[in-house]
Write an enzyme that holds these catalytic residues in place. Structure first.
Site, PDB file in Angstrom:
ATOM      1  N   HIS A 171       0.966  -1.216  -0.256  1.00 12.10           N
ATOM      2  CA  HIS A 171      -0.226   0.050  -0.264  1.00 12.10           C
ATOM      3  C   HIS A 171       0.486   1.358  -0.236  1.00 12.10           C
ATOM      4  O   HIS A 171       0.167   2.299   0.186  1.00 12.10           O
ATOM      5  CB  HIS A 171      -0.772   0.013   1.150  1.00 12.10           C
ATOM      6  CG  HIS A 171      -1.610   0.971   0.809  1.00 12.10           C
ATOM      7  ND1 HIS A 171      -2.550   1.513   0.248  1.00 12.10           N
ATOM      8  CD2 HIS A 171      -2.174   1.613   1.978  1.00 12.10           C
ATOM      9  CE1 HIS A 171      -2.929   2.714   0.492  1.00 12.10           C
ATOM     10  NE2 HIS A 171      -3.263   3.142   2.810  1.00 12.10           N
ATOM     11  N   CYS A 172       2.617   1.456   0.565  1.00 11.11           N
ATOM     12  CA  CYS A 172       3.094   2.389   0.304  1.00 11.11           C
ATOM     13  C   CYS A 172       3.619   2.700  -0.768  1.00 11.11           C
ATOM     14  O   CYS A 172       2.948   4.071  -1.201  1.00 11.11           O
ATOM     15  CB  CYS A 172       3.926   2.545   1.477  1.00 11.11           C
ATOM     16  SG  CYS A 172       2.798   2.208   3.440  1.00 11.11           S
TER      17      CYS A 172
END
Length: 445
Positions: A276-277
């Site tokens: 997600h990052c």
């Protein structure tokens, strides 16, 4: 000593471990954080909009590897943990931590709808003496410029009636060397009282807290961490292509370079960015920088290179099929190893494997996958058509029936030597076959 009685009361509850902590979003960030708070002696209300997820947790089934379902059952059983889909349950909480997704929309712009909805939900139950902390990764000024006005519409004032801070999550799924409580926690509050309260709360939960001067510094620090990784991964992905054309093994180059005891930090190439990052967070700053009429050329170039990585892998696979097996990609049977975005986790968020499957199938190939951590492809927003596909079991006869294998994720439990021995062609994007003796049928991509 502060004369603010709301501040004093909240701090006293935290220090005595009598505070009740609400966690909004029980995913890869929220659930481990809730467990860390419970282990420290605090009671927790865990809230999630996904009622099915709440029910699974309540029955002792955790979908996150580092959190055991049995531990969840222990805390629900002794009353320390309340699992709920009802916002009203958060009213009793002295601190509320927001751990919701912050994705990009189809225009590659920040989607803060989950943060806004969480803020509006909290506003409905906000009372004096509560501490609100945003943990979701975002651009600087989100906490004070977006979340704060939503909360102050209640008529309560930040810094007087309630307290607001930002503390970026730093979870690293699959990393056995660190867990929530052992990862240093950055905290930036909207004013000294908010900072002090947030430091007190996290100081009760994690080993080390690093206070910074503002919410904006804390927000920026998280973006900096992930931009640093994205840019350096893009660099090695570009070098991989250049060195590959020169007949030089990028993996051997990295091993040699990292023997330098100073001034070098190893990063590794791959089939694309996942999680997600790193694929998402840098573009939060790109978007925000436009407000100041500043271009983020490094970030955007890194994004282009990393986005191109799956296409490079497919090109290598197509070329290898043609040259080594005189086989066209159309009609070929490909077995992809590893669907998760990184080794030894079940997390498939933004995994490059999805793009690889779609690209190969657009060329007419048939693609199956094997992943010991992902038995079934879950529903995703951008790859809905792949949902429900099941991981295939491995055996020598089955491996030999495929035209090529494609290693996307290098899970430790997979026998890569057996794969190389059984298959005529293996395309390896992670150097997972480095210990295999005969790699004459392996192509590094």
């Amino acid at each position: 000593m502060s004369t603010n009685t709301h501040f004093e009361h909240c701090r006293s509850l935290i220090q005595s471990r009598e505070a009740k902590v609400g966690v909004i979003g029980l995913g890869y960030v929220g659930l481990p954080l809730a467990i860390a708070a419970l282990r420290s002696g605090l009671s927790v209300v865990g809230y999630d909009v996904n009622v099915a997820h709440i029910d699974r947790l309540a029955s002792g089934h955790s979908t996150i590897g580092r959190v055991a379902g049995s531990e969840v059952l222990t805390y629900t059983g002794n009353g320390a943990l309340t699992l709920t889909g009802e916002a009203a349950e958060l009213a009793a909480c002295d601190a509320i931590l927001i751990c919701v997704p912050t994705p990009l929309n189809k225009h590659h712009e920040p989607d803060l709808s989950y943060v806004v909805k969480s803020g509006e939900m909290i506003a409905g139950i906000l009372r004096r003496g509560q501490l609100i902390v945003l943990e979701s990764t975002t651009y600087p000024t989100t906490t004070t410029g977006l979340l704060k006005p939503i909360l102050e519409k209640t008529g309560l004032s930040q810094g007087e009636d309630f307290f607001l801070a930002f503390s970026p999550e730093r979870e690293d799924p699959g990393n056995k060397d660190f867990e929530t409580s052992t990862i240093p926690k950055i905290v930036g509050g909207d004013g000294p009282l908010s900072t002090e309260l947030a430091v007190a709360l996290y100081g009760a939960v994690v080993n080390k807290v690093i206070p910074v001067s503002s919410c904006e510094v804390a927000e920026a620090s998280k973006l900096m961490e992930n931009i640093f990784r994205a840019v350096n991964i893009a660099l090695v992905n570009e070098l991989k292509v250049i060195y590959g054309e020169m007949g030089i093994d990028i993996w051997e180059v990295i091993e040699a370079a990292k023997t330098k005891p100073f001034g070098f930090m190893p990063f590794y190439p791959g089939p694309g960015l996942g999680g997600h990052c790193i694929p998402i967070d840098p573009f939060y700053l790109t978007w925000k920088a436009r407000e100041y009429d500043i271009s983020t050329r490094f970030i955007e170039l890194a994004g282009e290179i990393n986005t191109r990585a799956p296409y490079h892998v497919v090109e290598k696979l197509v070329s290898a099929l043609s040259m080594r097996r005189t086989k066209a990609i159309s009609g070929a049977r490909i077995l992809l190893f590893g669907l998760a975005y990184k080794k030894d986790v079940e997390d498939v968020r933004e995994s490059p494997a999805f793009k690889l499957i779609e690209l190969l199938e657009s060329h007419g190939a048939t693609v199956d996958f094997h992943d010991p951590f992902v038995p079934v492809i879950p529903p995703t927003r951008e790859h809905a058509a792949l949902a429900g596909r099941e991981s295939v079991a491995l055996d020598d006869d089955m491996l030999g029936s495929y035209d090529a294998g494609l290693i996307c994720t290098d899970h430790s439990s997979v026998d890569y030597a057996a794969i190389v021995k059984a298959m005529d062609l293996v395309v390896d994007t992670r150097n997972a076959t480095k210990s295999v003796g005969d790699r004459s049928n392996v192509v590094l991509a």
